[in-house]
Design a protein around this motif. Structure first.
Motif, PDB file in Angstrom:
ATOM      1  N   TYR A 178       0.815  -1.208   0.000  1.00 32.31           N
ATOM      2  CA  TYR A 178       0.000   0.000   0.000  1.00 32.31           C
ATOM      3  C   TYR A 178       0.860   1.275   0.000  1.00 32.31           C
ATOM      4  CZ  TYR A 178      -3.528  -3.412   1.316  1.00 32.31           C
ATOM      5  OH  TYR A 178      -4.347  -4.498   1.354  1.00 32.31           O
ATOM      6  N   TYR A 179       2.112   1.167  -0.348  1.00 32.39           N
ATOM      7  CA  TYR A 179       3.000   2.332  -0.373  1.00 32.39           C
ATOM      8  C   TYR A 179       2.743   3.157  -1.623  1.00 32.39           C
ATOM      9  CZ  TYR A 179       7.289   5.055  -0.564  1.00 32.39           C
ATOM     10  OH  TYR A 179       8.208   6.074  -0.658  1.00 32.39           O
ATOM     11  N   ILE A 180       2.743   4.516  -1.448  1.00 34.35           N
ATOM     12  CA  ILE A 180       2.502   5.441  -2.554  1.00 34.35           C
ATOM     13  C   ILE A 180       3.811   6.135  -2.906  1.00 34.35           C
ATOM     14  CG2 ILE A 180       1.211   7.474  -3.306  1.00 34.35           C
ATOM     15  CD1 ILE A 180      -0.971   6.704  -1.378  1.00 34.35           C
ATOM     16  N   ASP A 181       4.085   6.236  -4.175  1.00 34.53           N
ATOM     17  CA  ASP A 181       5.315   6.872  -4.630  1.00 34.53           C
ATOM     18  C   ASP A 181       5.335   8.351  -4.209  1.00 34.53           C
ATOM     19  OD1 ASP A 181       7.775   6.649  -6.369  1.00 34.53           O
ATOM     20  OD2 ASP A 181       6.704   8.297  -7.356  1.00 34.53           O
ATOM     21  N   ALA A 182       6.540   8.876  -3.926  1.00 31.32           N
ATOM     22  CA  ALA A 182       6.677  10.249  -3.425  1.00 31.32           C
ATOM     23  C   ALA A 182       6.210  11.269  -4.470  1.00 31.32           C
ATOM     24  CB  ALA A 182       8.125  10.526  -3.030  1.00 31.32           C
ATOM     25  N   ASP A 183       6.575  11.079  -5.716  1.00 32.82           N
ATOM     26  CA  ASP A 183       6.139  12.009  -6.762  1.00 32.82           C
ATOM     27  C   ASP A 183       4.620  12.009  -6.909  1.00 32.82           C
ATOM     28  OD1 ASP A 183       8.783  12.578  -7.199  1.00 32.82           O
ATOM     29  OD2 ASP A 183       8.990  11.087  -8.816  1.00 32.82           O
ATOM     30  N   LEU A 184       4.048  10.797  -6.862  1.00 35.27           N
ATOM     31  CA  LEU A 184       2.589  10.714  -6.968  1.00 35.27           C
ATOM     32  C   LEU A 184       1.916  11.378  -5.771  1.00 35.27           C
ATOM     33  CD1 LEU A 184       0.097   9.657  -8.433  1.00 35.27           C
ATOM     34  CD2 LEU A 184       0.379   7.485  -7.215  1.00 35.27           C
ATOM     35  N   LEU A 185       2.500  11.171  -4.589  1.00 38.00           N
ATOM     36  CA  LEU A 185       1.952  11.808  -3.396  1.00 38.00           C
ATOM     37  C   LEU A 185       2.063  13.330  -3.503  1.00 38.00           C
ATOM     38  CD1 LEU A 185       0.752  11.399  -0.583  1.00 38.00           C
ATOM     39  CD2 LEU A 185       3.070  11.275   0.318  1.00 38.00           C
ATOM     40  N   ARG A 186       3.150  13.845  -4.062  1.00 40.01           N
ATOM     41  CA  ARG A 186       3.326  15.276  -4.235  1.00 40.01           C
ATOM     42  C   ARG A 186       2.297  15.830  -5.214  1.00 40.01           C
ATOM     43  NH1 ARG A 186       7.813  15.056  -6.416  1.00 40.01           N
ATOM     44  NH2 ARG A 186       8.986  14.672  -4.507  1.00 40.01           N
ATOM     45  N   GLU A 187       2.049  15.099  -6.284  1.00 43.66           N
ATOM     46  CA  GLU A 187       1.039  15.545  -7.239  1.00 43.66           C
ATOM     47  C   GLU A 187      -0.357  15.570  -6.613  1.00 43.66           C
ATOM     48  OE1 GLU A 187       1.261  13.070 -10.622  1.00 43.66           O
ATOM     49  OE2 GLU A 187       3.264  13.772 -11.264  1.00 43.66           O
ATOM     50  N   ILE A 188      -0.635  14.561  -5.805  1.00 42.37           N
ATOM     51  CA  ILE A 188      -1.944  14.529  -5.140  1.00 42.37           C
ATOM     52  C   ILE A 188      -2.095  15.718  -4.203  1.00 42.37           C
ATOM     53  CG2 ILE A 188      -3.363  13.218  -3.505  1.00 42.37           C
ATOM     54  CD1 ILE A 188      -2.226  10.668  -4.727  1.00 42.37           C
ATOM     55  N   LYS A 189      -1.042  16.039  -3.458  1.00 40.86           N
ATOM     56  CA  LYS A 189      -1.091  17.192  -2.551  1.00 40.86           C
ATOM     57  C   LYS A 189      -1.264  18.486  -3.319  1.00 40.86           C
ATOM     58  CE  LYS A 189       1.661  15.191   1.217  1.00 40.86           C
ATOM     59  NZ  LYS A 189       2.913  15.320   2.007  1.00 40.86           N
TER      60      LYS A 189
END
Length: 508
Positions: free
Chosen positions: A454-465
């Motif tokens: 269930y880990y989310i990639d850092a770039d994807l998490l940044r885009e979501i934020k």
């Protein structure tokens, strides 16, 4: 050649007769009945109508005791069977000897009459000479059409009576061949089927009166006992009742009256009238066919059925050991078999529903039982530990003040040895510790893997934020616009109210 509807799979050998007014036994009332044209595996009651295979025969298509014996006699099998255990009273009337094999699969005794019938039929269909002009050709076509229908009269000559077209004629198109189950009961079982023109609920509610009435029909002999083997619903509000009669001898032994003997008694004129008053529309024996009877049936096609179709029906028989081909003549017979099949399907579905409910109930009981077993196991474990503790304390109190005995010393040495083996680094305890550590490592790795799943990639998490931040800013901007609009509306309302007051002062 007969038109073939196909060879549908047959229903069971049980069949229904045509409906008749309700009769009565005891409280059932009286009735006048007429025997039906039902298909059965026993000798159907004689209706005196034209049969399927020539001659004046039974309307029904059956093969039971109507086959007679090897010498050609009919149901007169009881002339010597009843003398053994006192059942001879059923055979006081001599049985009428039949000139054919059961009267059903027989050929007419007058071959010239049959030949003349065929010649007259051919003349009516091909070359009538009634009018002597071109109208005879139209009349021939009309006779052919009537023959295809299986009804009407064919006029062909002024000096010869017209030909009567029935559904049994070879040219009738409304014919097919189906299959029905052959019974597997023996004559010694004594099973006789009585078809009542009443509903199953009425029969079951007054079953005892039915038994008493049948016992009176048998003469009220105290050595005879009527038993009901089974009751089954048939189409058109009819009910099939399977009975057998047990005869007790003075020495205490008992036997079942053979089915042929019982059926012969029921077929006597006065007895048959009494059965009709009870509401019986059809009586038949349920006995298996002998190999000779089956061979006789299969070798001779029924009247009006093309031999090629009959041979093909024998080839297409899905189970020649249990099923036998039977003709279906006319839509009425086809409808009757369809009703019987629907009735059997409903009964099978009802039985399946009952079995399904039983299975569900058993599954619930199994679940409850398993839970109780687990509970009792835990309780047994607790009681075992408590019992062991009580025994230990009792043994300690009993041995208090005594020196250690030799057997106790040996037991202590053995326990020390076992404890040493368990505590050795390379023995059981070390291995257990190693296994425990491996289990912990596997659990840790499993937890890590589950987290990585269930880990989310850092770039994807940044885009979501970033996306959520833009949405929040848009909402804030929209809220500020709404607030400004509300303030403007308030100013407009305030200006309108002041204008109204100033105008009022001027007018005053």
């Amino acid at each position: 050649m007969a038109f073939n509807f196909g060879a549908p799979s047959g229903t069971s050998g049980t069949s229904a007769a045509t409906a008749a007014p309700a009769g009565g036994f005891g409280g059932f009332g009286t009735t006048t009945t007429s025997t039906g044209s039902a298909f059965s595996f026993s000798a159907p009651t004689n209706t005196g109508s034209t049969g399927l295979l020539g001659g004046t025969q039974n309307k029904g298509f059956g093969f039971g005791t109507g086959f007679g014996t090897a010498t050609g006699t009919g149901t007169g099998l009881g002339t010597g069977l009843g003398t053994g255990l006192g059942f001879g009273g059923f055979n006081t009337q001599p049985q009428q000897q039949q000139t054919t094999l059961g009267g059903l699969f027989s050929q007419p005794a007058q071959a010239p009459a049959q030949s003349n019938q065929l010649i007259n039929t051919a003349s009516a269909l091909s070359a009538p000479t009634l009018l002597g002009d071109e109208r005879d050709a139209i009349l021939a076509k009309w006779n052919q059409l009537q023959a295809f229908w299986g009804t009407g009269k064919g006029y062909f000559n002024n000096n010869i009576p017209p030909v009567e077209f029935t559904q049994e004629n070879p040219f009738c198109r409304f014919k097919a061949v189906g299959y029905s189950c052959m019974p597997n009961n023996k004559d010694e079982d004594g099973l006789v089927v009585l078809v009542f023109n009443k509903k199953e609920a009425d029969i079951r509610s007054q079953q005892q009166q039915l038994v008493e009435s049948l016992h009176k029909v048998l003469g009220g002999n105290q050595t005879l006992t009527v038993n009901v083997e089974g009751i089954k619903t048939l189409p058109d509000d009819q009910t099939e009742v399977v009975i057998y009669v047990v005869e007790r001898s003075p020495n205490g032994t008992s036997r079942r009256v053979p089915a042929t003997t019982l059926y012969a008694h029921f077929e006597q004129a006065n007895i048959k009238t009494q059965l009709q008053q009870l509401g019986v529309t059809l009586s038949m024996t349920r006995t298996e066919l002998s190999p000779a009877q089956i061979k006789q049936l299969l070798q001779n096609p029924p009247a009006g059925v093309d031999p090629i179709i009959w041979e093909q029906a024998k080839v297409d028989n899905p189970d020649s050991e249990k099923l036998i081909p039977v003709p279906m003549v006319g839509f009425k017979e086809l409808l009757r078999r369809l009703k019987v099949q629907d009735q059997m399907t409903k009964q099978h579905q009802t039985r399946l529903d009952i079995i399904s409910e039983d299975i569900s109930e058993l599954q619930k009981n199994q679940t409850t039982t398993m839970a109780k077993i687990a509970q009792y196991k835990r309780k047994l474990m607790d009681l075992s530990h408590r019992t062991l503790q009580v025994l230990i304390r009792q043994e300690i109190q009993r041995k208090s003040g005594y020196a250690i005995q030799a057997d106790e010393e040996q037991l202590r040495v053995q326990l020390d040895t076992i404890q040493g083996e368990l505590n050795a680094p390379t023995q059981f305890k070390g291995r257990l510790n190693e296994l425990m550590s491996q289990i912990r490592m596997q659990n840790h790795f499993g937890a890590v893997k589950s987290e990585e799943r269930y880990y989310i990639d850092a770039d994807l998490l940044r885009e979501i934020k970033q996306h959520l931040k833009q949405q929040q800013e848009g909402l804030s901007h929209l809220i500020s616009i709404i607030k400004d609009d509300l303030e403007d509306i308030k100013l407009v309302e305030h200006g309108l109210s002041e204008t109204i007051h100033s105008r009022g002062a001027v007018f005053s």
